[in-house]
Write an enzyme that holds these catalytic residues in place. Structure first.
Site, PDB file in Angstrom:
ATOM      1  N   SER A   8       0.847  -1.195   0.000  1.00  0.00           N
ATOM      2  CA  SER A   8       0.000   0.000   0.000  1.00  0.00           C
ATOM      3  C   SER A   8       0.881   1.243   0.000  1.00  0.00           C
ATOM      4  CB  SER A   8      -0.884   0.007   1.244  1.00  0.00           C
ATOM      5  OG  SER A   8      -1.411   1.306   1.422  1.00  0.00           O
ATOM      6  N   HIS A  31      -1.244  -1.251  -4.223  1.00  0.00           N
ATOM      7  CA  HIS A  31      -2.538  -0.957  -3.594  1.00  0.00           C
ATOM      8  C   HIS A  31      -2.623   0.544  -3.323  1.00  0.00           C
ATOM      9  CE1 HIS A  31      -5.968  -2.189  -0.962  1.00  0.00           C
ATOM     10  NE2 HIS A  31      -5.549  -1.241  -0.137  1.00  0.00           N
ATOM     11  N   ASP A  33      -4.920   3.465  -1.713  1.00  0.00           N
ATOM     12  CA  ASP A  33      -6.008   3.728  -0.776  1.00  0.00           C
ATOM     13  C   ASP A  33      -6.591   5.111  -1.019  1.00  0.00           C
ATOM     14  OD1 ASP A  33      -6.090   1.372   0.975  1.00  0.00           O
ATOM     15  OD2 ASP A  33      -4.031   1.956   1.484  1.00  0.00           O
ATOM     16  N   MET A  35      -9.218   7.754   0.116  1.00  0.00           N
ATOM     17  CA  MET A  35     -10.053   8.085   1.288  1.00  0.00           C
ATOM     18  C   MET A  35     -10.589   9.495   1.116  1.00  0.00           C
ATOM     19  SD  MET A  35      -7.719   6.681   4.394  1.00  0.00           S
ATOM     20  CE  MET A  35      -6.721   5.193   4.246  1.00  0.00           C
ATOM     21  N   HIS A  64      -8.448   0.809  -3.767  1.00  0.00           N
ATOM     22  CA  HIS A  64      -9.333   0.559  -2.620  1.00  0.00           C
ATOM     23  C   HIS A  64     -10.057   1.865  -2.303  1.00  0.00           C
ATOM     24  CE1 HIS A  64      -9.537  -0.583   1.970  1.00  0.00           C
ATOM     25  NE2 HIS A  64     -10.725  -0.500   1.415  1.00  0.00           N
ATOM     26  N   MET A  66     -12.284   4.029  -0.242  1.00  0.00           N
ATOM     27  CA  MET A  66     -12.935   4.258   1.058  1.00  0.00           C
ATOM     28  C   MET A  66     -13.638   5.607   0.954  1.00  0.00           C
ATOM     29  SD  MET A  66      -9.839   2.771   3.337  1.00  0.00           S
ATOM     30  CE  MET A  66      -8.722   2.894   1.938  1.00  0.00           C
ATOM     31  N   MET A 135     -11.429  -6.524   5.506  1.00  0.00           N
ATOM     32  CA  MET A 135     -10.579  -5.585   6.248  1.00  0.00           C
ATOM     33  C   MET A 135     -10.180  -6.220   7.578  1.00  0.00           C
ATOM     34  SD  MET A 135     -10.001  -2.857   4.480  1.00  0.00           S
ATOM     35  CE  MET A 135      -9.098  -2.002   5.778  1.00  0.00           C
ATOM     36  N   ASP A 173      -6.409  -6.770   4.356  1.00  0.00           N
ATOM     37  CA  ASP A 173      -5.792  -5.442   4.353  1.00  0.00           C
ATOM     38  C   ASP A 173      -5.817  -4.874   5.766  1.00  0.00           C
ATOM     39  OD1 ASP A 173      -4.941  -2.885   3.772  1.00  0.00           O
ATOM     40  OD2 ASP A 173      -6.730  -2.310   2.619  1.00  0.00           O
TER      41      ASP A 173
HETATM   42  C1  DX5 Z   1      -6.230   1.152   5.786  1.00  0.00           C
HETATM   43  C2  DX5 Z   1      -5.760   0.870   4.393  1.00  0.00           C
HETATM   44  C3  DX5 Z   1      -4.616  -0.061   4.289  1.00  0.00           C
HETATM   45  C4  DX5 Z   1      -3.348   0.406   4.939  1.00  0.00           C
HETATM   46  C5  DX5 Z   1      -2.560  -0.796   5.322  1.00  0.00           C
HETATM   47  O1  DX5 Z   1      -7.468   1.797   5.727  1.00  0.00           O
HETATM   48  O2  DX5 Z   1      -6.828   0.319   3.629  1.00  0.00           O
HETATM   49  O3  DX5 Z   1      -4.375  -0.400   2.930  1.00  0.00           O
HETATM   50  O4  DX5 Z   1      -2.564   1.207   4.131  1.00  0.00           O
HETATM   51  O5  DX5 Z   1      -1.449  -0.378   6.032  1.00  0.00           O
HETATM   52  P1  DX5 Z   1      -0.708  -1.336   7.066  1.00  0.00           P
HETATM   53  O6  DX5 Z   1      -0.194  -2.513   6.305  1.00  0.00           O
HETATM   54  O7  DX5 Z   1       0.354  -0.472   7.631  1.00  0.00           O
HETATM   55  O8  DX5 Z   1      -1.735  -1.749   8.095  1.00  0.00           O
HETATM   56 ZN    ZN Z   2      -6.434  -0.522   1.650  1.00  0.00          ZN
END
Ligand code: DX5
Ligand code: ZN
Length: 227
Positions: A8, A31, A33, A35, A64, A66, A135, A173
């Protein structure tokens, strides 16, 4: 069944995106993220960063989302060149329609569940998806501790996927590292997102290879393993 490791970029130096992507060349996916500050209490980035990762060209981009309104935005990420687009079950209004639209735009469709969300209603039409994301932390931030309480859900999704006969990947994840990847693989996950474990390592590529070989070793010993 092949293990995939998806670092990520939440944990990378985003100002150096291209060189950070060069440091994870042995990964299977990258990956990203997204948000929106509403669905989760954190704000990251959107289409321009996905487009930049696609332009880099080294790895397929796993997005991903969110965000509050995936019905409105998810197809744009497929059109931007993401290989897979994951939306959240808690945010989507029309999941089957959206999965079909993502596939029609040329990407893999994937649905994500927060740790306390019941995947049950989705298991009857699991073949509408190419991947399910369980998750293993509350979404929003990197660097959190893996929640063991999510292991039964990984097992339950794995049972449903096996029973359906469909080719559906199971992604985990949050909090994945050398220790927690073992339990997640035993439970049936085959795609592992890792942010801090990979980018916090002095040799991200070596860490990716280590995580992959650990997960492969565990998966080979499970009853659902297919060569
Ligand atoms: C959290 C994200 C993850 C995050 C994982 O909301 O969806 O992808 O970056 O990071 P680590 O591996 O540090 O938990
Ligand atoms: Zn993620």
């Amino acid at each position: 069944m092949h293990v995939k490791i998806a670092p990520s970029i939440l944990s990378c130096d985003i100002g150096l995106l291209n060189s950070e992507l060069d440091r994870i060349a042995s990964a299977d996916l990258v990956h990203v993220d997204v948000m929106d500050g509403h669905f989760v209490p954190n704000l990251t980035w959107g289409l321009p960063v996905v487009e930049a990762a696609v332009r880099h060209g080294g790895l397929p981009v796993d997005t991903h989302l969110m965000i509050e309104d995936p019905d409105r935005w998810a197809v744009d990420y497929a059109n931007a060149g993401a290989k897979s687009v994951t939306f959240h079950a808690e945010a989507v209004t029309a999941p089957i329609t959206l999965a079909r639209r993502i596939r029609a735009a040329g990407a893999k469709a994937s649905v994500a569940f927060r740790p306390s969300t019941d995947p049950g209603p989705y298991l009857d039409f699991i073949d509408e998806f190419d991947m399910v994301l369980v998750m293993t932390v509350e979404p929003g931030f990197g660097g959190q501790r893996f929640l063991d309480a999510t292991l039964p859900k990984i097992r339950r999704v794995r049972e449903a996927v096996t029973a359906s006969g469909a080719q559906v990947l199971i992604q985990v994840d949050g909090g994945i590292d050398r220790k927690t990847i073992i339990g997640a693989a035993e439970a049936g996950a085959d795609v592992f997102v890792a942010g801090s474990a990979v980018f916090g390592s002095s040799d991200p590529d070596a860490e990716i290879r280590f995580l992959r070989s650990e997960a492969e070793r565990i998966l080979r010993g499970t009853r659902f393993y297919q060569a």
